[in-house]
Structure formats: structure tokens, C-alpha cells
Design an enzyme around this catalytic site. Structure first.
Site, PDB file in Angstrom:
ATOM      1  N   HIS A   1     -28.678 -32.455  30.814  1.00  0.00           N
ATOM      2  CA  HIS A   1     -28.886 -31.852  29.490  1.00  0.00           C
ATOM      3  C   HIS A   1     -30.387 -31.631  29.327  1.00  0.00           C
ATOM      4  O   HIS A   1     -31.193 -32.358  29.917  1.00  0.00           O
ATOM      5  CB  HIS A   1     -28.373 -32.862  28.463  1.00  0.00           C
ATOM      6  CG  HIS A   1     -28.391 -32.408  27.034  1.00  0.00           C
ATOM      7  ND1 HIS A   1     -29.529 -32.401  26.277  1.00  0.00           N
ATOM      8  CD2 HIS A   1     -27.394 -31.978  26.223  1.00  0.00           C
ATOM      9  CE1 HIS A   1     -29.240 -31.982  25.052  1.00  0.00           C
ATOM     10  NE2 HIS A   1     -27.946 -31.720  24.988  1.00  0.00           N
TER      11      HIS A   1
ATOM     12  N   LYS B   1     -22.217 -39.538  18.512  1.00  0.00           N
ATOM     13  CA  LYS B   1     -21.206 -39.146  19.500  1.00  0.00           C
ATOM     14  C   LYS B   1     -20.158 -40.243  19.673  1.00  0.00           C
ATOM     15  O   LYS B   1     -19.155 -40.051  20.348  1.00  0.00           O
ATOM     16  CB  LYS B   1     -21.862 -38.838  20.841  1.00  0.00           C
ATOM     17  CG  LYS B   1     -22.900 -37.722  20.722  1.00  0.00           C
ATOM     18  CD  LYS B   1     -22.990 -36.887  21.944  1.00  0.00           C
ATOM     19  CE  LYS B   1     -24.239 -36.044  21.932  1.00  0.00           C
ATOM     20  NZ  LYS B   1     -23.968 -34.614  21.880  1.00  0.00           N
TER      21      LYS B   1
ATOM     22  N   GLN C   1     -22.777 -39.039  26.748  1.00  0.00           N
ATOM     23  CA  GLN C   1     -21.379 -38.601  26.816  1.00  0.00           C
ATOM     24  C   GLN C   1     -20.453 -39.658  27.410  1.00  0.00           C
ATOM     25  O   GLN C   1     -19.290 -39.359  27.674  1.00  0.00           O
ATOM     26  CB  GLN C   1     -21.267 -37.315  27.649  1.00  0.00           C
ATOM     27  CG  GLN C   1     -21.961 -36.119  27.041  1.00  0.00           C
ATOM     28  CD  GLN C   1     -21.301 -35.634  25.751  1.00  0.00           C
ATOM     29  OE1 GLN C   1     -20.132 -35.941  25.485  1.00  0.00           O
ATOM     30  NE2 GLN C   1     -22.030 -34.887  24.958  1.00  0.00           N
TER      31      GLN C   1
ATOM     32  N   ASP D   1     -28.557 -41.520  31.101  1.00  0.00           N
ATOM     33  CA  ASP D   1     -28.276 -40.789  29.863  1.00  0.00           C
ATOM     34  C   ASP D   1     -26.788 -40.987  29.570  1.00  0.00           C
ATOM     35  O   ASP D   1     -25.927 -40.346  30.185  1.00  0.00           O
ATOM     36  CB  ASP D   1     -28.630 -39.310  30.068  1.00  0.00           C
ATOM     37  CG  ASP D   1     -28.175 -38.441  28.901  1.00  0.00           C
ATOM     38  OD1 ASP D   1     -27.450 -38.943  28.022  1.00  0.00           O
ATOM     39  OD2 ASP D   1     -28.522 -37.249  28.889  1.00  0.00           O
TER      40      ASP D   1
ATOM     41  N   CYS E   1     -26.842 -26.642  26.249  1.00  0.00           N
ATOM     42  CA  CYS E   1     -28.142 -27.308  26.471  1.00  0.00           C
ATOM     43  C   CYS E   1     -28.299 -27.718  27.929  1.00  0.00           C
ATOM     44  O   CYS E   1     -28.833 -28.807  28.216  1.00  0.00           O
ATOM     45  CB  CYS E   1     -28.322 -28.524  25.565  1.00  0.00           C
ATOM     46  SG  CYS E   1     -28.442 -28.087  23.840  1.00  0.00           S
TER      47      CYS E   1
HETATM   48  N1  PMP Z   1     -27.624 -35.927  26.857  1.00  0.00           N
HETATM   49  C1  PMP Z   1     -26.378 -35.458  26.843  1.00  0.00           C
HETATM   50  C2  PMP Z   1     -25.549 -35.538  28.077  1.00  0.00           C
HETATM   51  C3  PMP Z   1     -25.852 -34.897  25.686  1.00  0.00           C
HETATM   52  O1  PMP Z   1     -24.612 -34.412  25.680  1.00  0.00           O
HETATM   53  C4  PMP Z   1     -26.651 -34.853  24.518  1.00  0.00           C
HETATM   54  C5  PMP Z   1     -26.126 -34.240  23.241  1.00  0.00           C
HETATM   55  N2  PMP Z   1     -25.432 -33.056  23.419  1.00  0.00           N
HETATM   56  C6  PMP Z   1     -27.935 -35.381  24.594  1.00  0.00           C
HETATM   57  C7  PMP Z   1     -28.391 -35.915  25.765  1.00  0.00           C
HETATM   58  C8  PMP Z   1     -28.812 -35.402  23.390  1.00  0.00           C
HETATM   59  O2  PMP Z   1     -28.274 -36.220  22.413  1.00  0.00           O
HETATM   60  P1  PMP Z   1     -28.850 -36.202  20.925  1.00  0.00           P
HETATM   61  O3  PMP Z   1     -28.890 -34.755  20.533  1.00  0.00           O
HETATM   62  O4  PMP Z   1     -27.874 -36.987  20.145  1.00  0.00           O
HETATM   63  O5  PMP Z   1     -30.207 -36.803  20.986  1.00  0.00           O
END
Ligand code: PMP
Length: 407
Positions: free
Chosen positions: A124, A227, A204, A201, A365
Site C-alpha cells: 500500500h 479496519k 488488513q 503492515d 492505494c
Molecule cells: N496498509 C494497508 C495494507 C491498508 O489497506 C491501509 C488502508 N487501506 C493502510 C496501510 C493505511 O491504513 P490507514 O489509512 O488506516 O492509516
């Protein structure tokens, strides 16, 4: 699945009963953010109704009570991911801030010119851009583990990327774009055999499977409250105490200090050293309530049920002709990305939305990942434990209709 009863569970989520454009909402955008059970909503609301005050600094009853709840939430998170100590649990805004904290604090103090950081092609943007910024500041180099066409990292290539200059490995646990579950235990073992710390990270993964940071032996782990059925604006950075202890503060201000003078400031101990200023107080308390909810349902029940939805959704999607599932890793979570013929995902998403079905479209993203796959984006459905097979049927019917209309 013992007493897992999805219809009863759905009663706990008020938003699932909303009508969208006259239709029953089908919410399949759980990878973007999850819905909240009433218990979490009420916990946050009750905080403001009965408890609101600042933490760690008041002599009065309310402040004491709010502080206790805030610290109880930290203990709840510790136990949820099986960290060794509450000193290893830092409250942040979310995964993005957690990774930025490491890239800034650990990065600035431990990484310098010509050092190397390894990430993967599945990342991401949150696990790409902070490292690029660090590389710009320091002259370090970013290396990327390649993937195969199914969306799985190439472990042999990963091993080849490690050199004596590798200072940190930061990888996604579960891909938000494809659903791939990475072999993080093996990655961590390999990295540790070369004394390299690993950041995971977990944005998910924490909502889908049991996380045990002690068993994984990861050095850092990041996730977002929103999440995992908790509030927005709150997240967690886990770090091994020894590493966090050695790191300089990220932000300066109140809370993160032991004492301040114009001559010398002494920083506070962990975890407060990394929590400058008045924190989000209702956030951790709401997150703790979300963890209670997950524990009540049982994370293993959640995993099992979501795997069934994944299997059913994949099978039903594959029955549609001229449809390509993007991301076919052997080991997947309940996220399905797809392309229907050469229809634009945005058009598909818009027509589904008109039928009350919320999906995500675009690059998720993960622009470099899309580029690697030779596409500009996908349509994505992501299931949570409150979704049902009946909702998948509604989605498939609506998708068939959308394809017919757009062709
Ligand atoms: N890493 C991953 C794999 C994500 O899916 C996301 C959110 N889509 C993020 C990082 C960022 O998370 P946040 O926007 O809650 O900071």
C-alpha cells in the site's frame, strides 16, 4: 461453526439495516473501512457523555477514570496481539502514522546513506512513501521484492535482495488490493537470520486472523482501529521494547516528557515517549470495545466464516464469462479484485452503487502493484464476518446486470 449466527451478528450493526437508494445496503468495502457494532458506538458515545476529561494529568475523579480506561485499553490491545508489555503498545492515528513513526524515528537514527530497506511489490502507498521520504533524507536505497502474476511474492528473489546493507524489511501481511496473505513468519525468520528487523503492515490482517506478535517475533507491527470494527483516527504501533527504547521521540510536546527546562529536556518513558500531546482518548476506549466484540465472536470463527464467503464469492464470480480475478494467490483473505471484460471498474462500481451495493474501484492505494500487473485498477469486493452468501448472490445478479448494460 459452533454458535456463529450471522443474522444475529448483523443485528449488532445498525448501518447494515440502512436502505441505499431504496435498496438494502450490501456493504462489500470492508477493506477500506469496517462497520461498527452498536457496542463500540455506545462506548464512544458514553465516553463523551460520562467520562470526558484529559488523561494523565488531572487530580480529579473524571481524569483519573478516563486515564484508567485509556490504560485499560492499552492492556486490551496488548493482550489481543499478545505483546509482552504495555510499554510496547503505542497509540497512533492508524497504520499510516505507525509506519511514518518508524520511518522517521528508527529511520533517521539507524539508517544512513547507502543502507537498504526492503519492501514488496504488494505494498500500500502507506508502506512505500514513508520509505521513499526516508531515502530522500538519508541517501538510503529502497529495494522491492518482486511478485508472480498470481500476486505472490517470490521468496527466492527476496533472499537475493538481502545484503549486509539491509537495515530494515517492511512488508504487508495481507494485500488490500489482492487479498494475498504473505508468508510473514518465513520472511521474519529469514530476516532475523541476518539480524535485520522487520515491520509488518497489519492493516488488513488484524481483523481476519489471530495475531501473536510474540510467536511471529516481528519487531514492529502496525494496524488501524477503523479496519477492525473500531473508531477512525486510532491505530496501534507495536514495537519490541528494546527497539522502542533506543529510538528517539517522533513528536515533541506535552505527555512525552519527564521534565522540561530551556537547558535540557528529559523524555518520558515508554510508551508515553511516543504519544505527544493530548491523545485520542475515546479512540483507544472504542478500540478496546471493538476488541471485546471480536473476542466475543471469536477470531477463529471470523476467519472460518470469511473463508467460506471468499470461496463462495470466487466460485460465483468465476461463473461469469469474460471476467478475470486479479490476485489468485494460494493463500488469500476475503478480498476479491476483478475486471469484467474490458469494462472500466469505475463504471461497474457506479452501476452497482445504484443497486445499493458498495464496492471499491481504482488502484487501491497500490499504484506500483497495478503497474506491475499491467492494469490501471480493479473492482474489489472485500467481505467481513457480517456479510452473507445472500448478499453475494445480490451482488452477482447486480454485476451481471451491470455487465449487460455496459456492453
Ligand atoms: N496498509 C494497508 C495494507 C491498508 O489497506 C491501509 C488502508 N487501506 C493502510 C496501510 C493505511 O491504513 P490507514 O489509512 O488506516 O492509516
Amino acid at each position: 461453526m459452533n454458535d456463529f449466527n450471522v443474522n444475529r451478528i448483523r443485528e449488532d450493526f445498525p448501518i447494515l439495516h440502512r436502505k441505499i437508494r431504496g435498496r438494502q445496503l450490501v456493504y462489500f468495502d470492508n477493506a477500506a473501512t469496517s462497520q461498527k457494532p452498536l457496542s463500540v458506538i455506545e462506548t464512544v458515545s458514553n465516553y463523551y457523555k460520562t467520562l470526558n476529561s484529559n488523561v494523565h494529568r488531572g487530580v480529579h475523579f473524571l481524569s483519573d477514570e478516563a486515564t484508567n480506561k485509556y490504560e485499560e485499553a492499552r492492556e486490551k490491545v496488548r493482550s489481543f496481539i499478545n505483546a509482552s508489555s504495555v510499554n510496547e503498545i503505542i497509540f497512533v492515528r492508524g497504520t499510516t502514522e505507525a509506519i511514518n513513526l518508524i520511518a522517521t524515528s528508527y529511520g533517521n537514527s539507524k539508517i544512513s546513506r547507502d543502507d537498504e530497506i526492503i519492501i514488496s511489490a504488494l505494498e500500500h502507498h502507506s508502506n512505500i512513501v514513508p520509505w521513499q521520504m526516508l531515502c530522500e533524507r538519508t541517501g538510503a536505497k529502497l529495494k522491492v521484492i518482486p511478485i508472480n502474476d498470481k500476486g505472490e511474492i517470490l521468496f527466492d528473489e527476496f533472499e537475493k535482495l538481502i545484503t549486509e546493507k539491509t537495515k530494515l524489511i517492511s512488508v504487508i501481511h495481507i494485500s488490500n488490493a489482492l487479498g494475498t496473505i504473505n508468508p510473514i513468519k518465513e520472511i521474519i525468520e529469514k530476516a532475523h537470520s541476518r539480524n535485520i528487523p522487520v515491520l509488518i503492515d497489519g492493516a488488513q490482517s488484524t481483523q481476519h486472523c489471530r495475531i501473536d506478535v510474540k510467536e511471529l517475533d516481528c519487531d514492529f507491527f502496525a494496524f488501524s482501529g477503523h479496519k477492525i470494527f473500531g473508531p477512525t483516527g486510532i491505530g496501534v504501533l507495536y514495537g519490541k521494547e528494546k527497539l522502542l527504547d533506543e529510538m528517539p521521540p517522533y513528536h515533541g510536546g506535552g505527555e512525552m516528557i519527564e521534565s522540561v527546562s530551556f537547558e535540557k529536556t528529559i523524555y518520558n518513558k515508554l510508551p508515553y515517549k511516543f504519544e505527544a500531546g493530548t491523545p485520542d482518548i475515546s479512540g483507544p476506549i472504542g478500540l478496546a470495545s471493538a476488541i471485546d466484540y471480536i473476542n466475543k465472536i471469536g477470531i477463529d470463527n471470523i476467519s472460518n466464516y470469511e473463508n467460506k464467503l471468499l470461496e463462495y464469492g470466487t466460485t460465483e464470480l468465476m461463473k461469469i464469462g469474460d471476467l478475470r480475478i486479479i490476485g489468485t494467490a494460494e493463500n488469500k483473505a476475503s478480498v476479491i479484485s476483478f475486471l469484467a471484460g474490458n469494462l472500466h471498474p469505475y463504471d461497474v462500481g457506479t452501476i452497482l452503487d445504484h443497486q445499493g451495493i458498495a464496492i471499491r474501484t481504482g488502484h487501491h492505494c497500490a499504484e506500483p502493484l497495478m503497474k506491475r500487473l499491467g492494469i490501471s485498477g480493479t473492482a474489489r469486493v472485500s467481505f467481513a464476518f457480517y456479510n452473507t452468501k445472500e448478499e453475494i448472490d445480490l451482488f452477482i445478479t447486480a454485476l451481471r446486470k451491470a455487465i449487460k448494460m455496459l456492453k
